[in-house]
Design an enzyme around this catalytic site. Structure first.
Site, mmCIF file in Angstrom:
data_model
loop_
_atom_site.group_PDB
_atom_site.id
_atom_site.type_symbol
_atom_site.label_atom_id
_atom_site.label_comp_id
_atom_site.label_asym_id
_atom_site.label_seq_id
_atom_site.Cartn_x
_atom_site.Cartn_y
_atom_site.Cartn_z
ATOM 1 N N LYS A 51 -8.316 45.928 -6.655
ATOM 2 C CA LYS A 51 -9.272 45.937 -5.431
ATOM 3 C C LYS A 51 -10.612 45.972 -6.297
ATOM 4 O O LYS A 51 -11.698 45.192 -5.887
ATOM 5 C CB LYS A 51 -8.967 47.112 -4.614
ATOM 6 N N GLN A 95 -6.907 55.075 -0.496
ATOM 7 C CA GLN A 95 -5.486 54.677 -0.996
ATOM 8 C C GLN A 95 -4.303 55.214 -0.169
ATOM 9 O O GLN A 95 -4.307 56.607 -0.358
ATOM 10 C CB GLN A 95 -5.459 54.431 -2.229
ATOM 11 N N ASP A 118 -10.302 48.651 5.888
ATOM 12 C CA ASP A 118 -8.806 48.596 6.057
ATOM 13 C C ASP A 118 -8.553 48.019 7.534
ATOM 14 O O ASP A 118 -7.358 47.546 7.857
ATOM 15 C CB ASP A 118 -8.014 49.845 5.790
HETATM 16 N N1 GUN Z 1 -1.505 51.366 0.272
HETATM 17 C C1 GUN Z 1 -1.111 50.105 0.117
HETATM 18 N N2 GUN Z 1 -1.547 49.037 0.512
HETATM 19 C C2 GUN Z 1 -2.769 49.616 1.235
HETATM 20 C C3 GUN Z 1 -3.861 49.024 1.910
HETATM 21 O O1 GUN Z 1 -3.936 48.063 2.144
HETATM 22 N N3 GUN Z 1 -4.863 50.123 2.410
HETATM 23 C C4 GUN Z 1 -4.526 51.466 1.932
HETATM 24 N N4 GUN Z 1 -5.778 52.223 2.078
HETATM 25 N N5 GUN Z 1 -3.663 51.850 1.179
HETATM 26 C C5 GUN Z 1 -2.757 51.089 0.952
#
Ligand code: GUN
Length: 287
Positions: A51, A95, A118
């Protein structure tokens, strides 16, 4: 042999487009994405690093707040609240997964829906239910799947779609997004009887079950479009999805690879949502 739905390539194109917009319109006040990472799960660390790299490519500022796995739930919620009121912060991601003593529902509910890139907050999911597509931040994985289909000019309206898996953030959400685009939807799950019947009738199949290579070539019809949301690791270290790529790709017209399909598109959607949140914020300014 199927054509590849190349999420890596399309995500790179999206970053170039976003960085041009940011440079042109927001050079003095670029968007900023803050990721909260709790604990030391190695897979989460890789996702967060991806990210950060993607933000960089898109000209978006990024910050990662690393908290100990023993941090209290109250401390995490306090951190979010501080970011909610921080004018310099455009988007917030916590996350997942979180340590057991921290409720993901409480965490998601605490994020300002306008900073929830998200697209997990009930307000954003509620707007999806109400088909108000321009008024919210869509859930990132389903939004990435839609972009992947659209960029490959795959028709959605009027198609029979089978979705396998009914999670809030993928299965249920993509079913609504495809319904909003006039597809006919069947959502299959662990209680579905004779799943082959639905898969054999489907023009498009989206699989998000978390079960390694559960969809095989003999379960699908010729020419089907297959989108695989799963990601698993074989014992030899290589990655695979919820779909048996080898057999399904012999029958499909299009298929996503794992890795390099839906994964990069999810990150691209998070970055797109960050720009979207920023544009909304700056449009609402009166100076
Ligand atoms: N963990 C795995 N994929 C994601 C995601 O797209 N967003 C978040 N916040 N956690 C994750």
């Amino acid at each position: 042999m199927a054509q590849i739905l190349d999420g890596k390539k399309i995500s790179e194109k999206i970053y170039t487009e976003i960085s041009e917009i940011v440079q042109k319109k927001y050079a003095q006040n670029p968007p900023k994405l803050v990721v909260i990472l709790v604990g030391d799960d190695p897979a989460s660390a890789v996702y967060v690093s991806n990210k950060e790299k993607s933000c960089h490519k898109a000209g978006i500022l990024s910050q990662t707040i690393r908290l100990s796995k023993n941090v209290s739930e109250e401390e995490v919620l306090k951190t979010i609240t501080t970011l909610n009121i921080d004018e310099s912060v455009t988007g917030i991601i916590v996350q997942l997964p979180l340590p057991k003593h921290i409720s993901p529902e409480k965490v998601i509910m605490t994020i300002d829906p306008q900073k929830d890139v998200d697209g997990f907050h009930p307000e954003n999911l509620g707007n999806l239910y109400l088909s108000k597509e321009t008024e919210f931040l869509p859930p990132a994985t389903p939004a990435g799947i839609i972009t992947l289909l659209e960029e490959n000019t795959i028709e959605i309206a009027g198609k029979n779609v089978a979705i396998v898996g009914r999670s809030n953030n993928v299965g249920k959400a993509i079913s609504l997004m495809l319904l909003n685009r006039n597809a006919t939807i069947t959502v299959c799950h662990s209680y579905t009887q004779n799943i082959d019947h639905f898969l054999k009738n489907a023009d498009i199949i989206v699989v998000a079950t978390g079960k390694k290579q559960m969809i095989t070539g003999e379960m699908v019809k010729n020419g089907v479009v297959v989108v695989d949301v799963g990601i698993h690791r074989h014992e030899n270290g290589t990655l695979c999805g919820d779909v048996d790529f080898e057999s399904v790709s012999l029958k499909a017209s299009y298929i996503t690879p794992v890795p390099g399909g839906v994964g990069p598109m999810t990150v691209a959607s998070l970055i797109k949502n960050t720009l979207r949140a920023h544009e909304k914020k700056w449009k609402s300014r009166i100076f």
